[in-house]
Write a protein that holds these residues in place. Structure first.
Motif, PDB file in Angstrom:
ATOM      1  N   GLU A 205       0.823  -1.218   0.000  1.00 59.94           N
ATOM      2  CA  GLU A 205       0.000   0.000   0.000  1.00 59.94           C
ATOM      3  C   GLU A 205       0.859   1.272   0.000  1.00 59.94           C
ATOM      4  N   ILE A 206       2.073   1.163   0.509  1.00 64.65           N
ATOM      5  CA  ILE A 206       2.949   2.346   0.606  1.00 64.65           C
ATOM      6  C   ILE A 206       3.537   2.654  -0.778  1.00 64.65           C
ATOM      7  N   ARG A 207       3.336   3.847  -1.230  1.00 67.38           N
ATOM      8  CA  ARG A 207       3.785   4.198  -2.588  1.00 67.38           C
ATOM      9  C   ARG A 207       5.238   4.661  -2.622  1.00 67.38           C
ATOM     10  N   ASP A 208       5.683   5.306  -1.545  1.00 65.17           N
ATOM     11  CA  ASP A 208       7.069   5.785  -1.500  1.00 65.17           C
ATOM     12  C   ASP A 208       8.010   4.579  -1.453  1.00 65.17           C
ATOM     13  N   HIS A 209       8.891   4.490  -2.448  1.00 67.97           N
ATOM     14  CA  HIS A 209       9.723   3.299  -2.595  1.00 67.97           C
ATOM     15  C   HIS A 209      10.636   3.059  -1.386  1.00 67.97           C
ATOM     16  N   ALA A 210      11.343   4.138  -0.972  1.00 65.59           N
ATOM     17  CA  ALA A 210      12.295   3.989   0.140  1.00 65.59           C
ATOM     18  C   ALA A 210      11.571   3.591   1.422  1.00 65.59           C
ATOM     19  N   LEU A 211      10.459   4.246   1.650  1.00 60.15           N
ATOM     20  CA  LEU A 211       9.684   3.941   2.861  1.00 60.15           C
ATOM     21  C   LEU A 211       9.138   2.506   2.801  1.00 60.15           C
ATOM     22  N   ARG A 212       8.717   2.105   1.616  1.00 61.47           N
ATOM     23  CA  ARG A 212       8.193   0.740   1.458  1.00 61.47           C
ATOM     24  C   ARG A 212       9.274  -0.304   1.757  1.00 61.47           C
ATOM     25  N   GLN A 213      10.476  -0.042   1.253  1.00 61.37           N
ATOM     26  CA  GLN A 213      11.590  -0.977   1.491  1.00 61.37           C
ATOM     27  C   GLN A 213      11.892  -1.073   2.980  1.00 61.37           C
ATOM     28  N   SER A 214      11.909   0.094   3.607  1.00 55.99           N
ATOM     29  CA  SER A 214      12.226   0.143   5.031  1.00 55.99           C
ATOM     30  C   SER A 214      11.139  -0.558   5.853  1.00 55.99           C
ATOM     31  N   PHE A 215       9.892  -0.327   5.466  1.00 55.00           N
ATOM     32  CA  PHE A 215       8.788  -0.956   6.200  1.00 55.00           C
ATOM     33  C   PHE A 215       8.770  -2.471   5.961  1.00 55.00           C
ATOM     34  N   ALA A 216       9.101  -2.876   4.730  1.00 55.03           N
ATOM     35  CA  ALA A 216       9.162  -4.311   4.435  1.00 55.03           C
ATOM     36  C   ALA A 216      10.200  -4.988   5.337  1.00 55.03           C
ATOM     37  N   HIS A 217      11.267  -4.275   5.619  1.00 55.11           N
ATOM     38  CA  HIS A 217      12.316  -4.841   6.461  1.00 55.11           C
ATOM     39  C   HIS A 217      11.831  -5.052   7.901  1.00 55.11           C
ATOM     40  N   VAL A 218      11.214  -4.008   8.492  1.00 57.01           N
ATOM     41  CA  VAL A 218      10.748  -4.171   9.881  1.00 57.01           C
ATOM     42  C   VAL A 218       9.594  -5.180   9.950  1.00 57.01           C
ATOM     43  N   THR A 219       8.842  -5.264   8.851  1.00 51.75           N
ATOM     44  CA  THR A 219       7.777  -6.271   8.804  1.00 51.75           C
ATOM     45  C   THR A 219       8.379  -7.678   8.858  1.00 51.75           C
ATOM     46  N   GLY A 220       9.452  -7.866   8.103  1.00 50.86           N
ATOM     47  CA  GLY A 220      10.153  -9.166   8.128  1.00 50.86           C
ATOM     48  C   GLY A 220      10.662  -9.495   9.524  1.00 50.86           C
ATOM     49  N   LEU A 221      11.228  -8.485  10.195  1.00 49.11           N
ATOM     50  CA  LEU A 221      11.731  -8.699  11.567  1.00 49.11           C
ATOM     51  C   LEU A 221      10.584  -9.105  12.498  1.00 49.11           C
ATOM     52  N   PHE A 222       9.492  -8.366  12.404  1.00 52.02           N
ATOM     53  CA  PHE A 222       8.332  -8.662  13.254  1.00 52.02           C
ATOM     54  C   PHE A 222       7.815 -10.084  12.992  1.00 52.02           C
ATOM     55  N   GLU A 223       7.720 -10.452  11.719  1.00 46.01           N
ATOM     56  CA  GLU A 223       7.169 -11.775  11.392  1.00 46.01           C
ATOM     57  C   GLU A 223       8.067 -12.891  11.912  1.00 46.01           C
ATOM     58  N   TYR A 224       9.390 -12.710  11.795  1.00 44.88           N
ATOM     59  CA  TYR A 224      10.293 -13.737  12.312  1.00 44.88           C
ATOM     60  C   TYR A 224      10.164 -13.877  13.821  1.00 44.88           C
ATOM     61  N   VAL A 225      10.005 -12.727  14.499  1.00 46.91           N
ATOM     62  CA  VAL A 225       9.899 -12.772  15.960  1.00 46.91           C
ATOM     63  C   VAL A 225       8.523 -13.288  16.391  1.00 46.91           C
ATOM     64  N   TRP A 226       7.477 -12.756  15.778  1.00 49.05           N
ATOM     65  CA  TRP A 226       6.116 -13.019  16.270  1.00 49.05           C
ATOM     66  C   TRP A 226       5.557 -14.353  15.761  1.00 49.05           C
ATOM     67  N   TYR A 227       5.672 -14.640  14.469  1.00 52.34           N
ATOM     68  CA  TYR A 227       5.135 -15.890  13.924  1.00 52.34           C
ATOM     69  C   TYR A 227       6.174 -17.019  13.941  1.00 52.34           C
ATOM     70  N   GLY A 228       7.452 -16.633  13.918  1.00 51.91           N
ATOM     71  CA  GLY A 228       8.509 -17.659  13.881  1.00 51.91           C
ATOM     72  C   GLY A 228       8.815 -18.257  15.230  1.00 51.91           C
ATOM     73  N   GLY A 229       8.260 -17.639  16.271  1.00 51.82           N
ATOM     74  CA  GLY A 229       8.450 -18.197  17.605  1.00 51.82           C
ATOM     75  C   GLY A 229       9.852 -18.019  18.149  1.00 51.82           C
ATOM     76  N   SER A 230      10.591 -17.031  17.625  1.00 55.36           N
ATOM     77  CA  SER A 230      11.963 -16.820  18.119  1.00 55.36           C
ATOM     78  C   SER A 230      11.932 -16.274  19.553  1.00 55.36           C
ATOM     79  N   ALA A 231      12.738 -16.878  20.416  1.00 56.75           N
ATOM     80  CA  ALA A 231      12.835 -16.409  21.800  1.00 56.75           C
ATOM     81  C   ALA A 231      13.949 -15.362  21.869  1.00 56.75           C
ATOM     82  N   LEU A 232      13.570 -14.101  22.019  1.00 57.73           N
ATOM     83  CA  LEU A 232      14.549 -13.004  22.010  1.00 57.73           C
ATOM     84  C   LEU A 232      15.178 -12.816  23.383  1.00 57.73           C
ATOM     85  N   ASP A 233      16.495 -12.607  23.408  1.00 59.36           N
ATOM     86  CA  ASP A 233      17.104 -12.147  24.655  1.00 59.36           C
ATOM     87  C   ASP A 233      17.251 -10.627  24.555  1.00 59.36           C
ATOM     88  N   GLU A 234      17.748 -10.008  25.618  1.00 57.28           N
ATOM     89  CA  GLU A 234      17.760  -8.551  25.644  1.00 57.28           C
ATOM     90  C   GLU A 234      18.666  -7.968  24.565  1.00 57.28           C
TER      91      GLU A 234
END
Lengths: 255, 338
Positions: A205-234
């Motif tokens: 949905e994000i039209r700005d290319h740079a912002l879209r790339q950046s958001f895609a990255h944090v989305t990937g991080l969130f998905e690995y942590v939240w759906y991937g079941g990764s146990a994060l340390d501090e």
């Protein structure tokens, strides 16, 4: 030509006398059987006089006193208190329905019922919200089982993130960071928030290319942590958190 | 290379280090090879090919529906060729009997006994062409074999070899001389894939390829097998290990359960649909080189898994609605877990 009985030719003289003799003898026997009998009439062999049997007076009296044999009057059935109550109710209703005013009531009741049915059918055909007419508005959504649990515009992110970090619940903290990111994107008009959309829907949905790339990255991080079941340390949490902060700066710069 | 590895501050690497350990490189390579083989002969149909691969990895059967002449059968035949396993094709016709599919007992004069002669269903990949041309009696003969991968004849059970995949094609049910498949059989198909007409560009490309093409049989023989039966079973084992978070499991269940309460649906999806959605989502995640399932995977597969398992109410059918419309509505109204 008529048929003729042809008898065999025999020497028939003795036979001619045989038949009249036979008829004569038969006639004699019949005369003998026709003689009436002269036997004496039968008489009963009992010489003793007959005994007259009468019912037992005591039993007869008992039967006469038994109510079950008093056919001229009906016996009252043994009714319980509950049965007597319903009997009275029945009698009362019989009295009421027999009254003339009751018939008038039914007449008007039927008129009112017919009018009500007509109004209901007309309102249904016009698709009028009948529940809404009486003050309660019908639920506007098509599905009765929506499962909207959270509204990102009502969450106090700062307090909840602080609480999650203090508890060492880093996965939840990353989730809250991501939801906060979605809220910021919505507030600034980059995405249109809807609970049914996936993360990748927001990315496209994000039209700005740079912002879209950046958001895609944090989305990937969130998905690995939240759906991937990764146990994060501090330490890992701080690294991931830094990426979210970087995205926030990018978002502010783009806005 | 995963996109997260490009992260400058190392967050991507940190997350990847903690993520479930999965190596789908062999699967990725095999899938790419299969797609390359298919692209030599098939134009477009990307979604069809992806879903067929997902079904093979998820141990599911596929029903392909589309009007005649859009390469349904050819795609299924080519895909079967890329896997080095037994392949048989059954053309369903109105006079086909169950024994023509499953097999029958034949009297053996030498031993004076009956011997079971296996039917064409005894193979690894079975292509049933125009499945809705056979009446319900013959279609019902597939119930046991599709669910339990075995048949029972004269009280004796005969198991199928592994892998066992049924790829069936059918014309839309409105077509002349077709029978509607029973709900119990439809439920046994993991996916129902709707194949549309190619676009103008794709149609031109098809003409270009076929202008000087060799004969169809020669064309099929040129396709090289990429996987063996053993490879397929190993990849399936790997797919089984894909992580599914409890929130995603609940999301799958919510989508399926809502089909049972929706006022536009006369019949909802069964728990078998939930299982199909789960296993296929795992296979799709593996195809995308991910060791875990996301709601995105579930949403993408939901129409193919659910559309043949639900029945619209007569009112909605008369209004011209489709099961896909209702499924889309359910997806939009259900909160994605995050």
């Amino acid at each position: 030509m008529p048929r003729q009985l042809i008898l065999p030719k025999t020497n028939s003289k003795p036979v001619r006398f045989l038949f009249p003799l036979l008829f004569f003898l038969l006639g004699c026997s019949c005369v003998g059987w026709a003689v009436p009998e002269t036997a004496p009439p039968a008489v009963p062999g009992h010489a003793q006089p007959l005994k007259l049997r009468m019912p037992d007076p005591a039993k007869l009296k008992a039967l006469q006193e038994d109510k079950a044999f008093h056919y001229q009057q009906d016996l009252k059935p043994d009714l319980s208190a509950w049965e007597r109550f319903w009997q009275r109710v029945g009698r009362y209703l019989n009295n009421v329905t027999a009254a003339r005013s009751f018939n008038v009531f039914w007449k008007y009741f039927l008129y009112a019922f017919a009018l009500g049915v007509t109004v209901f059918v007309v309102l249904k055909l016009l698709q009028v919200d009948l529940v809404g007419l009486f003050g309660r508005k019908a639920v506007p959504v098509a599905l009765a089982y929506d499962t909207y649990r959270e509204n990102i515009h009502e969450i106090d992110f700062a307090a909840l993130i602080e609480e999650a970090e203090a508890q060492g619940d880093y996965r939840r903290a990353i989730r809250l960071h991501y939801l906060q990111t979605l809220k910021r994107l919505t507030d600034q008009g980059f995405i249109h928030w809807k609970p049914g959309k996936t993360n990748r829907s927001y990315v496209t949905e994000i039209r700005d290319h740079a912002l879209r790339q950046s958001f895609a990255h944090v989305t990937g991080l969130f998905e690995y942590v939240w759906y991937g079941g990764s146990a994060l340390d501090e330490a890992h949490f701080q690294t991931v958190r830094a990426s979210f902060l970087t995205f926030t700066h990018t978002l502010r710069a783009t806005a | 290379m995963n996109e997260l590895e490009k992260d400058e501050n190392g967050a991507g690497e940190a997350v990847l280090a903690l993520a479930p350990k999965t190596d789908f490189s062999a699967l990725q390579a095999a899938v790419q090879q299969i797609k390359d083989e298919l692209r030599k002969r098939i134009v477009g149909q990307e979604q069809l090919v992806d879903l067929l691969l997902v079904a093979i990895l998820a141990d599911g059967h596929v029903l392909i529906e589309g009007v005649p002449g859009i390469a349904k059968t050819l795609t299924a035949k080519l895909l079967a060729r890329t896997i080095d396993v037994g392949f048989s094709r059954i053309q369903f016709t109105p006079d086909l009997m169950p024994s023509d599919v499953l097999g029958t007992s034949v009297f053996h004069p030498g031993s004076a006994t009956f011997q079971f002669k296996e039917g064409p269903i005894f193979s690894n990949i079975v292509l049933i062409d125009e499945i809705n041309r056979a009446p319900a009696k013959t279609q019902a003969s597939l119930f046991e074999v599709m669910e339990e991968q075995q048949i029972t004849h004269d009280g004796v059970e005969y198991a199928m070899g592994e892998p066992f995949v049924v790829l069936a094609t059918q014309n839309p049910i409105e077509q002349e001389g077709t029978y509607r498949l029973p709900e119990a059989q439809l439920d046994r198909f993991m996916f129902k894939i709707l194949v549309e007409y190619p676009s103008l560009e794709e149609e031109v490309a098809i003409l270009g390829i076929h202008h000087q093409r060799p004969a169809v049989q020669q064309e099929l023989e040129e396709v090289q097998p990429v996987l063996t039966a053993q490879n397929v079973m190993e990849l399936r084992q790997q797919v089984q290990g894909v992580h599914v978070d409890a929130k995603v499991l609940e999301y799958i269940a919510q989508l399926v359960v809502q089909t049972r309460a929706h006022k536009a649906l006369y019949l909802g999806a069964s728990p078998r649909a939930s299982l199909a959605l789960l296993t296929s989502a795992k296979a799709l995640a593996a195809l995308r080189n991910r060791g875990f399932v996301t709601p995105e995977d579930v949403q993408e597969l939901a129409p193919a898994v659910l559309r043949h398992r639900v029945l619209l109410t007569p009112e909605k059918e008369m209004e011209g609605a489709t099961p896909d419309d209702v499924i889309k509505q359910i997806i939009q109204k259900t909160e994605v877990p995050r």
